[in-house]
Design a protein around this motif. Structure first.
Motif, PDB file in Angstrom:
ATOM      1  N   LYS A 203      37.169  42.519 -27.036  1.00 34.62           N
ATOM      2  CA  LYS A 203      36.724  42.403 -25.641  1.00 34.62           C
ATOM      3  C   LYS A 203      35.388  43.108 -25.397  1.00 34.62           C
ATOM      4  O   LYS A 203      34.851  43.058 -24.289  1.00 34.62           O
ATOM      5  CB  LYS A 203      37.788  42.962 -24.696  1.00 34.62           C
ATOM      6  N   GLY A 204      34.859  43.777 -26.424  1.00 35.62           N
ATOM      7  CA  GLY A 204      33.556  44.415 -26.288  1.00 35.62           C
ATOM      8  C   GLY A 204      33.558  45.666 -25.433  1.00 35.62           C
ATOM      9  O   GLY A 204      32.500  46.113 -24.969  1.00 35.62           O
ATOM     10  N   VAL A 205      34.733  46.273 -25.270  1.00 32.67           N
ATOM     11  CA  VAL A 205      34.826  47.406 -24.348  1.00 32.67           C
ATOM     12  C   VAL A 205      34.077  48.626 -24.865  1.00 32.67           C
ATOM     13  O   VAL A 205      33.511  49.400 -24.075  1.00 32.67           O
ATOM     14  CB  VAL A 205      36.312  47.729 -24.049  1.00 32.67           C
ATOM     15  N   ASN A 210      29.109  52.231 -24.351  1.00 31.28           N
ATOM     16  CA  ASN A 210      27.812  52.698 -24.868  1.00 31.28           C
ATOM     17  C   ASN A 210      26.663  52.246 -23.966  1.00 31.28           C
ATOM     18  O   ASN A 210      25.730  53.003 -23.693  1.00 31.28           O
ATOM     19  CB  ASN A 210      27.597  52.187 -26.287  1.00 31.28           C
ATOM     20  N   ALA A 211      26.741  50.988 -23.524  1.00 26.64           N
ATOM     21  CA  ALA A 211      25.699  50.473 -22.635  1.00 26.64           C
ATOM     22  C   ALA A 211      25.702  51.216 -21.305  1.00 26.64           C
ATOM     23  O   ALA A 211      24.642  51.578 -20.771  1.00 26.64           O
ATOM     24  CB  ALA A 211      25.901  48.972 -22.410  1.00 26.64           C
ATOM     25  N   PHE A 212      26.890  51.464 -20.767  1.00 23.53           N
ATOM     26  CA  PHE A 212      26.972  52.155 -19.479  1.00 23.53           C
ATOM     27  C   PHE A 212      26.461  53.591 -19.598  1.00 23.53           C
ATOM     28  O   PHE A 212      25.834  54.111 -18.661  1.00 23.53           O
ATOM     29  CB  PHE A 212      28.400  52.151 -18.949  1.00 23.53           C
ATOM     30  N   GLU A 213      26.699  54.225 -20.732  1.00 27.45           N
ATOM     31  CA  GLU A 213      26.173  55.570 -20.944  1.00 27.45           C
ATOM     32  C   GLU A 213      24.650  55.568 -20.810  1.00 27.45           C
ATOM     33  O   GLU A 213      24.059  56.481 -20.227  1.00 27.45           O
ATOM     34  CB  GLU A 213      26.592  56.077 -22.317  1.00 27.45           C
ATOM     35  N   ASN A 214      24.027  54.526 -21.318  1.00 24.70           N
ATOM     36  CA  ASN A 214      22.575  54.368 -21.197  1.00 24.70           C
ATOM     37  C   ASN A 214      22.181  54.167 -19.738  1.00 24.70           C
ATOM     38  O   ASN A 214      21.228  54.781 -19.238  1.00 24.70           O
ATOM     39  CB  ASN A 214      22.125  53.179 -22.058  1.00 24.70           C
ATOM     40  N   VAL A 215      22.915  53.295 -19.052  1.00 22.00           N
ATOM     41  CA  VAL A 215      22.601  52.983 -17.651  1.00 22.00           C
ATOM     42  C   VAL A 215      22.718  54.220 -16.773  1.00 22.00           C
ATOM     43  O   VAL A 215      21.830  54.531 -15.970  1.00 22.00           O
ATOM     44  CB  VAL A 215      23.518  51.857 -17.125  1.00 22.00           C
ATOM     45  N   VAL A 216      23.831  54.936 -16.905  1.00 18.62           N
ATOM     46  CA  VAL A 216      24.084  56.072 -16.019  1.00 18.62           C
ATOM     47  C   VAL A 216      23.130  57.231 -16.300  1.00 18.62           C
ATOM     48  O   VAL A 216      22.890  58.076 -15.416  1.00 18.62           O
ATOM     49  CB  VAL A 216      25.560  56.515 -16.120  1.00 18.62           C
ATOM     50  N   SER A 217      22.552  57.277 -17.496  1.00 19.23           N
ATOM     51  CA  SER A 217      21.552  58.313 -17.787  1.00 19.23           C
ATOM     52  C   SER A 217      20.275  58.074 -16.982  1.00 19.23           C
ATOM     53  O   SER A 217      19.531  59.019 -16.695  1.00 19.23           O
ATOM     54  CB  SER A 217      21.236  58.339 -19.290  1.00 19.23           C
ATOM     55  N   GLN A 218      20.015  56.808 -16.609  1.00 14.26           N
ATOM     56  CA  GLN A 218      18.839  56.463 -15.813  1.00 14.26           C
ATOM     57  C   GLN A 218      19.149  56.345 -14.324  1.00 14.26           C
ATOM     58  O   GLN A 218      18.280  56.590 -13.479  1.00 14.26           O
ATOM     59  CB  GLN A 218      18.265  55.129 -16.306  1.00 14.26           C
ATOM     60  N   LEU A 244      39.540  56.171 -25.239  1.00 20.60           N
ATOM     61  CA  LEU A 244      39.952  57.354 -24.479  1.00 20.60           C
ATOM     62  C   LEU A 244      39.034  58.545 -24.774  1.00 20.60           C
ATOM     63  O   LEU A 244      38.744  59.345 -23.870  1.00 20.60           O
ATOM     64  CB  LEU A 244      41.410  57.699 -24.805  1.00 20.60           C
ATOM     65  N   GLU A 245      38.565  58.649 -26.006  1.00 24.64           N
ATOM     66  CA  GLU A 245      37.605  59.705 -26.338  1.00 24.64           C
ATOM     67  C   GLU A 245      36.311  59.531 -25.557  1.00 24.64           C
ATOM     68  O   GLU A 245      35.763  60.494 -24.998  1.00 24.64           O
ATOM     69  CB  GLU A 245      37.297  59.686 -27.839  1.00 24.64           C
ATOM     70  N   ARG A 246      35.812  58.296 -25.515  1.00 20.21           N
ATOM     71  CA  ARG A 246      34.543  58.020 -24.846  1.00 20.21           C
ATOM     72  C   ARG A 246      34.642  58.206 -23.331  1.00 20.21           C
ATOM     73  O   ARG A 246      33.665  58.593 -22.679  1.00 20.21           O
ATOM     74  CB  ARG A 246      34.068  56.601 -25.178  1.00 20.21           C
ATOM     75  N   LEU A 247      35.812  57.941 -22.774  1.00 19.02           N
ATOM     76  CA  LEU A 247      35.992  58.156 -21.331  1.00 19.02           C
ATOM     77  C   LEU A 247      35.732  59.607 -20.961  1.00 19.02           C
ATOM     78  O   LEU A 247      35.215  59.903 -19.868  1.00 19.02           O
ATOM     79  CB  LEU A 247      37.409  57.768 -20.899  1.00 19.02           C
ATOM     80  N   ARG A 248      36.091  60.517 -21.848  1.00 18.42           N
ATOM     81  CA  ARG A 248      35.894  61.946 -21.572  1.00 18.42           C
ATOM     82  C   ARG A 248      34.430  62.358 -21.724  1.00 18.42           C
ATOM     83  O   ARG A 248      34.024  63.410 -21.222  1.00 18.42           O
ATOM     84  CB  ARG A 248      36.777  62.782 -22.503  1.00 18.42           C
ATOM     85  N   GLU A 249      33.652  61.541 -22.397  1.00 22.88           N
ATOM     86  CA  GLU A 249      32.268  61.892 -22.700  1.00 22.88           C
ATOM     87  C   GLU A 249      31.251  61.305 -21.716  1.00 22.88           C
ATOM     88  O   GLU A 249      30.122  61.800 -21.627  1.00 22.88           O
ATOM     89  CB  GLU A 249      31.909  61.414 -24.118  1.00 22.88           C
TER      90      GLU A 249
END
Length: 369
Positions: A203-205, A210-218, A244-249
């Motif tokens: 599902k590409g989750v 990873n993409a959202f991490e980039n977006v929210v940094s900007q 679940l690990e990435r959700l915490r990060e």
């Protein structure tokens, strides 16, 4: 129209409840006696209460010859003892095993709805050829009617002569358009994206995170809501742990698990995103379009039949996190364009994706048997 005894076969009772229920109810209301063969994971009692005869079968959602043979024998027994006139199969492994069982049982009518052929363009050559050959063989020798949700699948099946054209149907896909409608968000809430889907790799989750991490940094105020189950029956149990690990990060992500009221959830967001590796003709995109949300999806079969790139949203390459982040940022920075894309998607959903039309095509088919 003669009344038929029809056995519907799928992997899980949750599939019957969430994906097939409108068809099941329509068949029941048309006077057919409907049974359902699937694994009982907790939804079977609700389906039985609606008048469907439930058959709990052992089924692995992968090729395992010992387990698969048990499933085939179970379905053969159900078909023979239940004196079913027709079997209608869904989901890749269940569809293959159900058709083999129907041939062994001598069932008069075998119908397969391909919600999306298992083989797809992103597979390796050997895997593609193997799964393609199996699908073609089963279509030719163990299927009377092949119904294709995807227009691309229909064209391929017709061109490659899976069946005679009169035995093929471009079924399409649709939703109950009375349940979904546009509604403007109130106040000045931060721009919010929504993902709905199983928490599995295909599902590409993980790419989405990873993409959202980039977006929210900007864009520090942007939010992401994720809705979808992490089921123990899934073959892929690795992705959920990394998820679940990435959700915490990563900040500004809300994970809601399984959500029943999807129309209400869609009213709370600004855009929908589905970066899948493989799809049939996903209902989640249609639901988002019917709620006038712009959609970002991958450029794969099914998704590109729904999303018009640059008009109702954007199509991005599979696995391309940089492109996905860029398109998400485009929507955040251009809210008027996002709104216009949502309107165009709404008009497209109203015109092309009405569930009532899809159900009528199937009822008409069964009426000829």
């Amino acid at each position: 129209m003669a009344s038929l005894r029809i056995l519907q076969v799928c992997a899980l009772d949750t599939t019957a409840e969430t994906m097939l229920q409108p068809l099941l109810l329509a068949l029941r209301d048309a006077g057919h006696d409907v049974g359902i063969a699937c694994a009982d994971t907790g939804a079977s009692d609700k389906l039985a209460a609606q008048g469907f005869t439930m058959h709990d079968i052992p089924i692995e959602r992968k090729i395992d010859w010992t387990s698969n043979w048990k499933t085939i024998r179970s379905i053969v027994h159900i078909l023979k003892t239940g004196r079913y006139d027709a079997v209608h199969v869904h989901t890749p492994v269940a569809a293959a095993l159900g058709r083999v069982a129907a041939k062994r049982a001598g069932t008069k009518h075998i119908v397969y709805t391909a919600h999306g052929f298992y083989f797809h363009e992103k597979m390796g050559r050997v895997t593609y050829q193997l799964t393609y050959s199996v699908e073609k063989w089963l279509a030719r020798f163990a299927t009377d009617y092949l119904l294709l949700q995807s227009g691309e699948d229909y064209e391929l099946a017709n061109r490659k002569r899976f069946k005679a054209t009169k035995r093929l149907m471009h079924l399409g896909n649709g939703i109950d358009l009375t349940r979904f409608y546009p509604q403007a968000r109130q106040g000045n809430e931060a721009f919010t994206f929504l993902f709905i889907g199983r928490i599995v790799e295909e599902k590409g989750v993980l790419e989405l995170l990873n993409a959202f991490e980039n977006v929210v940094s900007q864009e520090p105020d942007v939010r992401l809501i994720i809705a979808g189950e992490m089921m123990e029956s899934e073959r892929d149990q690795t992705t959920k742990h990394r998820f679940l690990e990435r959700l915490r990060e990563i900040p500004n992500i809300e994970y809601r698990g399984f959500v029943e009221d999807v129309p209400r959830l869609l009213q709370q967001v600004d855009a929908f995103v589905l970066p899948s590796h493989r799809e049939g003709v996903p209902r989640s995109i249609i639901e988002a379009m019917a709620t006038a949300k712009p959609v970002i999806a991958t450029n794969i079969r099914g998704c590109r039949e729904e999303v018009i790139d640059g008009t109702t949203g954007y199509l991005v390459d599979v696995h391309d996190e940089t492109q996905l982040a860029a398109r998400m940022t485009d929507l955040v920075n251009n809210p008027d364009q996002a709104t216009e894309m949502g309107r165009a998607g709404f008009e497209r959903a109203m015109k092309h994706f009405n569930e009532a039309d899809v159900i009528k095509r199937q009822l008409d088919l069964f009426s000829t048997m």
